[in-house]
Each structure stands twice: as structure tokens, then as C-alpha cells.
Design an enzyme around this catalytic site. Sequence first.
Site, PDB file in Angstrom:
ATOM      1  N   ASP A 151       0.784  -4.970  -0.138  1.00 32.40           N
ATOM      2  CA  ASP A 151       1.881  -5.965  -0.408  1.00 32.40           C
ATOM      3  C   ASP A 151       2.457  -6.587   0.888  1.00 32.40           C
ATOM      4  O   ASP A 151       2.599  -7.812   0.853  1.00 32.40           O
ATOM      5  CB  ASP A 151       3.043  -5.566  -1.429  1.00 32.40           C
ATOM      6  CG  ASP A 151       2.560  -5.148  -2.863  1.00 32.40           C
ATOM      7  OD1 ASP A 151       1.602  -5.846  -3.114  1.00 32.40           O
ATOM      8  OD2 ASP A 151       3.059  -4.324  -3.622  1.00 32.40           O
ATOM      9  N   TYR A 402       0.686 -10.869 -12.785  1.00 33.23           N
ATOM     10  CA  TYR A 402       2.019 -11.398 -12.749  1.00 33.23           C
ATOM     11  C   TYR A 402       1.738 -12.704 -13.740  1.00 33.23           C
ATOM     12  O   TYR A 402       0.762 -13.392 -13.876  1.00 33.23           O
ATOM     13  CB  TYR A 402       2.314 -11.784 -11.505  1.00 33.23           C
ATOM     14  CG  TYR A 402       2.926 -10.686 -10.693  1.00 33.23           C
ATOM     15  CD1 TYR A 402       2.736  -9.313 -10.978  1.00 33.23           C
ATOM     16  CD2 TYR A 402       3.888 -10.895  -9.372  1.00 33.23           C
ATOM     17  CE1 TYR A 402       3.409  -8.347 -10.041  1.00 33.23           C
ATOM     18  CE2 TYR A 402       4.383  -9.897  -8.728  1.00 33.23           C
ATOM     19  CZ  TYR A 402       4.232  -8.623  -9.009  1.00 33.23           C
ATOM     20  OH  TYR A 402       4.751  -7.916  -8.268  1.00 33.23           O
TER      21      TYR A 402
END
Length: 470
Positions: A151, A402
Site C-alpha cells: 500500500d 473499493y
Amino acid sequence: MNPNQKIITIGSISIAIGIISLMLQIGNIISIWASHSIQTGSQNHTGICNQRIITYENSTWVNHTYVNINNTNVVAGKDKTSVTLAGNSSLCSISGWAIYTKDNSIRIGSKGDVFVMREPFISCSHLECRTFFLTQGALLNDKHSNGTVKDRSPYRALMSCPLGEAPSPYNSKFESVAWSASACHDGMGWLTIGISGPDNGAVAVLKYNGIITETIKSWKKRILRTQESECVCVNGSCFTIMTDGPSNGAASYKIFKIEKGKVIKSIELNAPNSHYEECSCYPDTGTVMCVCRDNWHGSNRPWVSFNQNLDYQIGYICSGVFGDNPRPKDGEGSCNPVTVDGADGVKGFSYKYGNGVWIGRTKSNRLRKGFEMIWDPNGWTDTDSDFSVKQDVVAITDWSGYSGSFVQHPELTGLDCIRPCFWVELVRGRPRENTTIWTSGSSISFCGVNSDTANWSWPDGAELPFTIDK
């Protein structure tokens, strides 16, 4: 006439003819120039037919098309006048969601130069909408795509590209070095927020029209992070939410009011039993509503609404149609955190309409697979699991990820209301698809309409593995 006189006479006549010819040529050139100037209106655009030129004026991308017809250049373009996006209108009344864009980034990236990226989101000015994304500083099907499941790295950057296009080095604009980000337009310029740095000392860099205007240091030294979707601008002020602290326990949450890139006010939420991450926010009649991710202990989504003075209210969506992932089967909801399967989560969104709510969620209770929109006419306040509309967007057999909200202002659409829209990230590669060395995503988006819509699946559709994976 003697021979010398003949020579002089012939020479004089030749010179006179030459002078007359020269004057005629000069007159012809002047005539052509004058005619061309009148035709083009003194514009000096030259080039081949249908040449597309993109200029960046007042921090808003403006498209011009010049068409060359018989040496006459005709220019067509949008008005570049700045406005203030008021955000005072209510949300448009809708009955469903129309497909808006699909970029097919992974499919195109198997052969073309497409960025490895995640966390895409969409934001609109009064002139256009753009896709923002967090690149990994690498291209698909290239050796540097290895290990991009991570990430936070120094190679990640917030970039943007035209809506619906696969993000490539040829159509994308650098915005900020960032592994967490947000962006929005106030009608006069783009505000971008990019967070980068070490976990215990990250800094948010605010830019307005591409110029650094402010920085915000991590105040808890526990991975400062922000929305991964658009911030909200109302009457010249822009608002965003940041989180700092544990992802599995009570953390610190702040709302920031920003004008032309400068923080003019901030408050910390008093929410000891709530958890707010990756908020999806939108304007509605001059206030801001945010629906967020509870990564600590809620399988229903927390919300916070606030006015322009940052007076706020907090709560959880009461519906028994749960919006997070993982989550239990639909059942009895709560206006407090539903703790069954409440740990972990995924970024998502909802739209409030009075006591009703449009809930966007994965179709799978456990995996980030599939996506659907559900209308619960009493779900904002009631705890039952009854709903009246369900619209399929991605099949349960296909990967999603997402999701988040974005809106189109009346200044863009010409409507008298704010149009609600949403995007869905379609993640491919690791950690779920271990035949690849990379992690990336494409995206789809939808906008609310009060007319016919389709139930279908719009999956990523790329065939894996790629050449680099073999």
C-alpha cells in the site's frame, strides 16, 4: 537608331516590365494575406485536419478542436469562466443508476503502456470530470510491477487522466506524491491532498492549482490517511476528513475546512465508540454528508454530517441491509456499530434521501467480489432488512474492491439538483490471484437517473496471467 540605342531601349523596357511584375507579385501576396486574416479572424492556428489540442488554463482542462477547411480554421470550445460551486442544491431524485464509464485498464495494459494503480476515484469541476488514481510508479506487464501489492511506498503518486480512459504516461497528469489522497474543485481551481512519508511521520501536502499551499503533519504518528475519494466544496470552501491512529481500535478523526488550499479551521470528532476511515463525502443542500469505513468493529457504515461551521452529527446507518465487507447476513440492524463480523472492512459509500438510503456494497459477504445497489426506503432510521430495489452492477463471480461517491454539480449538468454518482474499483492480481506478480485495478462508474437502467455485470474482464507473470 544605332545598335547602342537599340540595346539601351530594350534594356529599359525589360527593367520596366520586371518592376511591374514585382509590384504585381507584392500586391498578390498582400491580397492573400489580407484574405486569410479576414477568414481566420486573425487566429494563427495551423496544422492538419481535426487536430486535437488540450490546454490547461486556470487549472481546469479545456478541450479545443481545430478543423482546417479550405485554409479556414474554426474553433469550438467550452466557456472557461470560473464559478463558485455552491453545493446548495439537494440531491436529484433518482430511481436507479446508469452506466457512465468503464476504462478497461487491465485489459488494455496487457499490451499497452498502462499504469499499475489502485484507489481510483472521480471528481468533477464545472467543466469536466476526471479520474484520479494512486499509481505505483510502474507499468503493467513490466518488471517494476513486481510487489505492487504494497500500500505505502515512496514510488506512489496521485495522478489524474480524462474520465473513462485507461491511465497511461501519455494522457495522465501528475498531481502529488502520495500513498493516500483526495481531490476536489471549487469552481476556480483544483485542490489536491497527497499524503506520503513514513508511517510514524507522514505529511499531507495540500496544493491549489498545482502549487503547495499547506502541509499537515501526522498528529498521532500512526499512519495519517484520508478519503481515497473526492473532497467536497461548498460556496468556495472545501472539506475533507483525515484519520490518524489504529485501524483496529479507537483513532483520531479530524475535519478540515480549506479555502484556496489553506486550512482555515479544523476540529477533532468526539467519537470514542466509532471508527472513521476512507470516508465518501458529498454535498446536499449546503451541508456535507460522509459515509465511511469502520475497520474496528462495525459491519454497518458510520456517518458524519456537518455544516460549513463544522458543527457535526455522527451515527451509523441503521438498516439491517449491511454495507461493509466482511459482514453477516442481512437481518436486524442497529443505529450503533453492528459488531458481528465487524472487524476489517472496505471503502464504500451510501446516499441518504430523507429516512431512506441507497446502499452500495459487494455482493459477497466475505470476499471483495460482485457489487450491487440497494434502495432501503427507511434504512437510514429503521433497523429492518426490507428493501424495495436491488440493481446488479458486478456479478458475484467477478472481483470488485473499493467504491466511493462523487457528484456532478448543476453548474456542470444544467440540472437544478446535484446528481449522485459512484465508482467501483475492480482489483486484479495479488493477494487473491497469485498467478501474477502485481496488483492493479480498473474502474467503472454510474450516475443516478430517474429513467430506465440495466441490471448486468460490468467486470474487469482481463485474462491473467500476463507475459511478465510467466
